[in-house]
Design a protein around this motif. Sequence first.
Motif, PDB file in Angstrom:
ATOM      1  N   LEU A 128       0.845  -1.184   0.000  1.00  0.00           N
ATOM      2  CA  LEU A 128       0.000   0.000   0.000  1.00  0.00           C
ATOM      3  C   LEU A 128       0.883   1.237   0.000  1.00  0.00           C
ATOM      4  N   SER A 129       0.594   2.162  -0.918  1.00  0.00           N
ATOM      5  CA  SER A 129       1.382   3.378  -1.013  1.00  0.00           C
ATOM      6  C   SER A 129       0.527   4.508  -1.564  1.00  0.00           C
ATOM      7  N   SER A 130       1.052   5.708  -1.552  1.00  0.00           N
ATOM      8  CA  SER A 130       0.366   6.859  -2.125  1.00  0.00           C
ATOM      9  C   SER A 130       0.753   6.999  -3.587  1.00  0.00           C
ATOM     10  N   SER A 131      -0.215   7.416  -4.404  1.00  0.00           N
ATOM     11  CA  SER A 131       0.048   7.607  -5.818  1.00  0.00           C
ATOM     12  C   SER A 131      -0.991   8.542  -6.417  1.00  0.00           C
ATOM     13  N   THR A 132      -0.623   9.178  -7.522  1.00  0.00           N
ATOM     14  CA  THR A 132      -1.581   9.997  -8.258  1.00  0.00           C
ATOM     15  C   THR A 132      -2.342   9.158  -9.268  1.00  0.00           C
ATOM     16  N   LYS A 133      -1.885   7.928  -9.521  1.00  0.00           N
ATOM     17  CA  LYS A 133      -2.590   7.028 -10.433  1.00  0.00           C
ATOM     18  C   LYS A 133      -3.786   6.422  -9.721  1.00  0.00           C
ATOM     19  N   SER A 134      -4.748   5.989 -10.518  1.00  0.00           N
ATOM     20  CA  SER A 134      -5.919   5.333  -9.965  1.00  0.00           C
ATOM     21  C   SER A 134      -6.330   4.215 -10.909  1.00  0.00           C
ATOM     22  N   SER A 135      -7.270   3.409 -10.491  1.00  0.00           N
ATOM     23  CA  SER A 135      -7.690   2.271 -11.283  1.00  0.00           C
ATOM     24  C   SER A 135      -9.146   1.959 -10.976  1.00  0.00           C
ATOM     25  N   GLY A 136      -9.802   1.299 -11.911  1.00  0.00           N
ATOM     26  CA  GLY A 136     -11.172   0.866 -11.684  1.00  0.00           C
ATOM     27  C   GLY A 136     -11.244  -0.412 -10.875  1.00  0.00           C
ATOM     28  N   GLU A 137     -10.145  -1.155 -10.842  1.00  0.00           N
ATOM     29  CA  GLU A 137     -10.073  -2.398 -10.073  1.00  0.00           C
ATOM     30  C   GLU A 137      -9.796  -2.048  -8.613  1.00  0.00           C
ATOM     31  N   THR A 138     -10.507  -2.681  -7.708  1.00  0.00           N
ATOM     32  CA  THR A 138     -10.305  -2.429  -6.285  1.00  0.00           C
ATOM     33  C   THR A 138     -10.044  -3.733  -5.550  1.00  0.00           C
ATOM     34  N   MET A 139      -9.465  -3.590  -4.347  1.00  0.00           N
ATOM     35  CA  MET A 139      -9.148  -4.751  -3.515  1.00  0.00           C
ATOM     36  C   MET A 139      -9.211  -4.309  -2.059  1.00  0.00           C
ATOM     37  N   GLU A 140      -9.601  -5.233  -1.200  1.00  0.00           N
ATOM     38  CA  GLU A 140      -9.635  -4.925   0.226  1.00  0.00           C
ATOM     39  C   GLU A 140      -8.254  -5.151   0.821  1.00  0.00           C
ATOM     40  N   TRP A 141      -7.771  -4.188   1.590  1.00  0.00           N
ATOM     41  CA  TRP A 141      -6.463  -4.265   2.229  1.00  0.00           C
ATOM     42  C   TRP A 141      -6.605  -4.851   3.623  1.00  0.00           C
ATOM     43  N   GLU A 142      -5.520  -5.106   4.291  1.00  0.00           N
ATOM     44  CA  GLU A 142      -5.492  -5.730   5.614  1.00  0.00           C
ATOM     45  C   GLU A 142      -6.201  -4.902   6.686  1.00  0.00           C
ATOM     46  N   ASP A 143      -6.322  -3.594   6.472  1.00  0.00           N
ATOM     47  CA  ASP A 143      -6.988  -2.739   7.451  1.00  0.00           C
ATOM     48  C   ASP A 143      -8.507  -2.721   7.280  1.00  0.00           C
ATOM     49  N   GLY A 144      -9.025  -3.463   6.300  1.00  0.00           N
ATOM     50  CA  GLY A 144     -10.461  -3.549   6.073  1.00  0.00           C
ATOM     51  C   GLY A 144     -10.990  -2.535   5.086  1.00  0.00           C
ATOM     52  N   ASN A 145     -10.175  -1.579   4.648  1.00  0.00           N
ATOM     53  CA  ASN A 145     -10.592  -0.582   3.670  1.00  0.00           C
ATOM     54  C   ASN A 145     -10.358  -1.096   2.254  1.00  0.00           C
ATOM     55  N   THR A 146     -11.103  -0.548   1.300  1.00  0.00           N
ATOM     56  CA  THR A 146     -10.980  -0.914  -0.107  1.00  0.00           C
ATOM     57  C   THR A 146     -10.223   0.189  -0.833  1.00  0.00           C
ATOM     58  N   TYR A 147      -9.196  -0.216  -1.613  1.00  0.00           N
ATOM     59  CA  TYR A 147      -8.349   0.725  -2.336  1.00  0.00           C
ATOM     60  C   TYR A 147      -8.265   0.312  -3.801  1.00  0.00           C
ATOM     61  N   PRO A 148      -7.961   1.263  -4.711  1.00  0.00           N
ATOM     62  CA  PRO A 148      -7.711   0.907  -6.111  1.00  0.00           C
ATOM     63  C   PRO A 148      -6.439   0.071  -6.224  1.00  0.00           C
ATOM     64  N   VAL A 149      -6.383  -0.790  -7.249  1.00  0.00           N
ATOM     65  CA  VAL A 149      -5.240  -1.677  -7.457  1.00  0.00           C
ATOM     66  C   VAL A 149      -4.510  -1.276  -8.731  1.00  0.00           C
ATOM     67  N   ILE A 150      -3.195  -1.112  -8.641  1.00  0.00           N
ATOM     68  CA  ILE A 150      -2.334  -0.868  -9.794  1.00  0.00           C
ATOM     69  C   ILE A 150      -1.461  -2.107  -9.948  1.00  0.00           C
ATOM     70  N   ARG A 151      -1.561  -2.773 -11.094  1.00  0.00           N
ATOM     71  CA  ARG A 151      -0.741  -3.969 -11.355  1.00  0.00           C
ATOM     72  C   ARG A 151       0.606  -3.546 -11.935  1.00  0.00           C
ATOM     73  N   VAL A 152       1.682  -4.103 -11.391  1.00  0.00           N
ATOM     74  CA  VAL A 152       3.033  -3.778 -11.847  1.00  0.00           C
ATOM     75  C   VAL A 152       3.713  -5.042 -12.360  1.00  0.00           C
ATOM     76  N   ASP A 153       4.664  -4.862 -13.282  1.00  0.00           N
ATOM     77  CA  ASP A 153       5.376  -6.003 -13.867  1.00  0.00           C
ATOM     78  C   ASP A 153       6.467  -6.539 -12.950  1.00  0.00           C
ATOM     79  N   ALA A 154       7.108  -5.655 -12.211  1.00  0.00           N
ATOM     80  CA  ALA A 154       8.202  -6.085 -11.339  1.00  0.00           C
ATOM     81  C   ALA A 154       8.173  -5.271 -10.054  1.00  0.00           C
ATOM     82  N   SER A 155       8.532  -5.920  -8.975  1.00  0.00           N
ATOM     83  CA  SER A 155       8.636  -5.245  -7.680  1.00  0.00           C
ATOM     84  C   SER A 155       9.895  -5.756  -6.990  1.00  0.00           C
ATOM     85  N   SER A 156      10.114  -5.333  -5.773  1.00  0.00           N
ATOM     86  CA  SER A 156      11.299  -5.795  -5.042  1.00  0.00           C
ATOM     87  C   SER A 156      11.233  -7.294  -4.765  1.00  0.00           C
TER      88      SER A 156
END
Length: 82
Positions: free
Chosen positions: A24-52
């Motif tokens: 979970l992070s801050s971003s200016t991008k947004s998405s129509g796809e959403t997902m529930e996070w561990e804190d119980g809130n629903t956030y937009p999902v950005i799919r990335v090709d590679a991460s750490s």
Amino acid sequence: MKEGIHPRVNQVIFLDASVGFKFLSSSTKSSGETMEWEDGNTYPVIRVDASSASHPFYTGKQRDAETGGRVDKFKQRLAQKK
């Protein structure tokens, strides 16, 4: 500062689907796809090709790029002629 010229900053979930890693992070991008996070809130999902979790530099599974450079190839050719 001028009003109304800056993009909105929202909390989003970045998802690396290749390994199932998300954060979970801050971003200016947004998405129509959403997902529930561990804190119980629903956030937009950005799919990335590679991460750490999947990038070869961070995982230590990096390929060896120095498998024979120009100098090594030259030395091999020189040794064959002798």
